[in-house]
Design an enzyme around this catalytic site. Sequence first.
Site, short mmCIF file in Angstrom:
data_model
loop_
_atom_site.label_atom_id
_atom_site.label_comp_id
_atom_site.label_asym_id
_atom_site.label_seq_id
_atom_site.Cartn_x
_atom_site.Cartn_y
_atom_site.Cartn_z
N LEU A 33 0.82 -1.61 0.14
CA LEU A 33 0.25 0.53 0.07
C LEU A 33 1.07 1.29 -0.02
O LEU A 33 1.53 1.20 0.68
CB LEU A 33 -0.97 -0.17 0.74
CG LEU A 33 -2.43 -1.18 1.40
CD1 LEU A 33 -2.48 -1.43 2.21
CD2 LEU A 33 -2.66 -1.59 0.42
N HIS A 37 -4.01 3.73 -2.45
CA HIS A 37 -4.30 3.52 -1.29
C HIS A 37 -4.96 4.43 -0.23
O HIS A 37 -6.76 4.06 0.05
CB HIS A 37 -3.75 2.64 -0.66
CG HIS A 37 -3.47 1.32 -2.43
ND1 HIS A 37 -2.03 1.35 -2.35
CD2 HIS A 37 -4.12 0.56 -2.56
CE1 HIS A 37 -1.84 0.39 -3.14
NE2 HIS A 37 -3.04 -0.31 -3.82
N LYS A 153 -5.90 5.89 -11.55
CA LYS A 153 -4.71 5.69 -12.32
C LYS A 153 -4.49 4.70 -13.66
O LYS A 153 -4.01 3.95 -14.19
CB LYS A 153 -2.73 5.07 -11.31
CG LYS A 153 -1.63 5.35 -12.02
CD LYS A 153 -0.62 4.67 -11.29
CE LYS A 153 -0.80 3.33 -11.00
NZ LYS A 153 -0.05 2.59 -11.74
N GLN A 157 -8.83 -0.05 -16.11
CA GLN A 157 -9.64 -1.00 -15.16
C GLN A 157 -10.46 -0.41 -14.77
O GLN A 157 -11.45 -0.94 -14.70
CB GLN A 157 -8.44 -1.12 -13.99
CG GLN A 157 -8.98 -1.43 -12.82
CD GLN A 157 -8.12 -2.01 -12.33
OE1 GLN A 157 -7.11 -3.28 -11.84
NE2 GLN A 157 -7.44 -1.61 -10.58
N ARG A 190 4.51 -0.44 -7.55
CA ARG A 190 5.62 -0.88 -8.94
C ARG A 190 6.70 0.34 -8.13
O ARG A 190 8.72 -0.05 -9.26
CB ARG A 190 5.23 -0.74 -10.23
CG ARG A 190 5.00 -2.45 -10.46
CD ARG A 190 4.30 -1.65 -11.50
NE ARG A 190 2.81 -2.95 -12.03
CZ ARG A 190 3.11 -4.28 -12.89
NH1 ARG A 190 4.20 -4.54 -12.72
NH2 ARG A 190 2.23 -4.64 -12.58
O1 PAF Z 1 -6.08 -2.52 -8.92
C1 PAF Z 1 -5.43 -3.32 -8.50
O2 PAF Z 1 -5.33 -3.26 -7.53
C2 PAF Z 1 -6.12 -4.77 -8.83
O3 PAF Z 1 -5.89 -4.52 -9.95
C3 PAF Z 1 -7.60 -5.00 -8.24
C4 PAF Z 1 -8.55 -4.01 -8.88
C5 PAF Z 1 -7.33 -5.31 -6.59
C6 PAF Z 1 -7.62 -6.79 -8.86
O4 PAF Z 1 -6.69 -7.03 -8.15
#
Ligand code: PAF
Length: 287
Positions: A33, A37, A153, A157, A190
């Site tokens: 984290l 987050h 970011k 997704q 990362r």
């Molecule tokens: O963004 C992330 O950390 C991941 O892609 C997620 C949404 C937890 C799914 O594994």
Amino acid sequence: MDFIPDPQAAADWCHEQRRKGGQIGYVPTMGALHAGHDSLVKRSVPENDLTCCSIFVNPLQFDNPADLEKYPRDLTRDLDVLEHVGCDMVFTGTLASFFPEAESLDDIPQVDPLPAIAGLEAVSRPGHLEGVQAIVERLFHTVGKCRAYFGEKDFQQTLLVKQIAAAHGDITIVVCPTVRDASGLAMSSRNQRLDSSARQLALHLVQALRAADRQWQAGERNPAAIEVTMARELRRSGIQLEYAAVRDPDHWTADTPRGPLQKARALVAARIGGVRLIDNMALGESS
Ligand code: PAF
């Protein structure tokens, strides 16, 4: 804060909280984290009665076994961070516990790819978004009705999870701004793997996005022309460019849309010292 290392027990916890009338905020993570987050949890805490997080490094979304191996993990530290930012429950699980019907990795059901799974990340990381879709469907099934918080970011997704949520019916997606460090680098788990020279090089990503934004602010509306500017900026820096793209965020296309656009998002991906980084920016929205 409760720690529940089992998805079924976590589902029971969520069900019980809702039965008592609690609105749940949910932050899915893969751990390691960072301030990005934290910002999601801090947004959820005042907006909901309870906030839960998941920490699960999902093998299905890694197209490269070495990348999965090197992904940073520190559960003890993560739990400490989450407790401090006001999280009420953290759950995790194993692949087998998220997919109890599968006898082995090969039996994990294939998802029917949603439209957001087209172009860019889908081309650069084949199978990645399908892996995200597979686990997010299970994570949403575990938590049930909630507000789920995602960082901008990972833009593609966010489009994908909105489509998953629409199919699920009672999940509301809240997309939160990308958190950047003082130099402008987008926060990412990362980043821990970047040494100081790689960190300097990584700044070219945000610089390319800012160049795209300046071009948009100056009146350019042709996405292909803006892509050329970003690619030039990134190639000059010597980093290994994967893509520098402009898309209409409301009408996602695998390929560069024909201009002129009314609304645009610039997206970049590159490898720096073996670390893959992505970033993106809404054009014309910075002050
Ligand atoms: O963004 C992330 O950390 C991941 O892609 C997620 C949404 C937890 C799914 O594994």
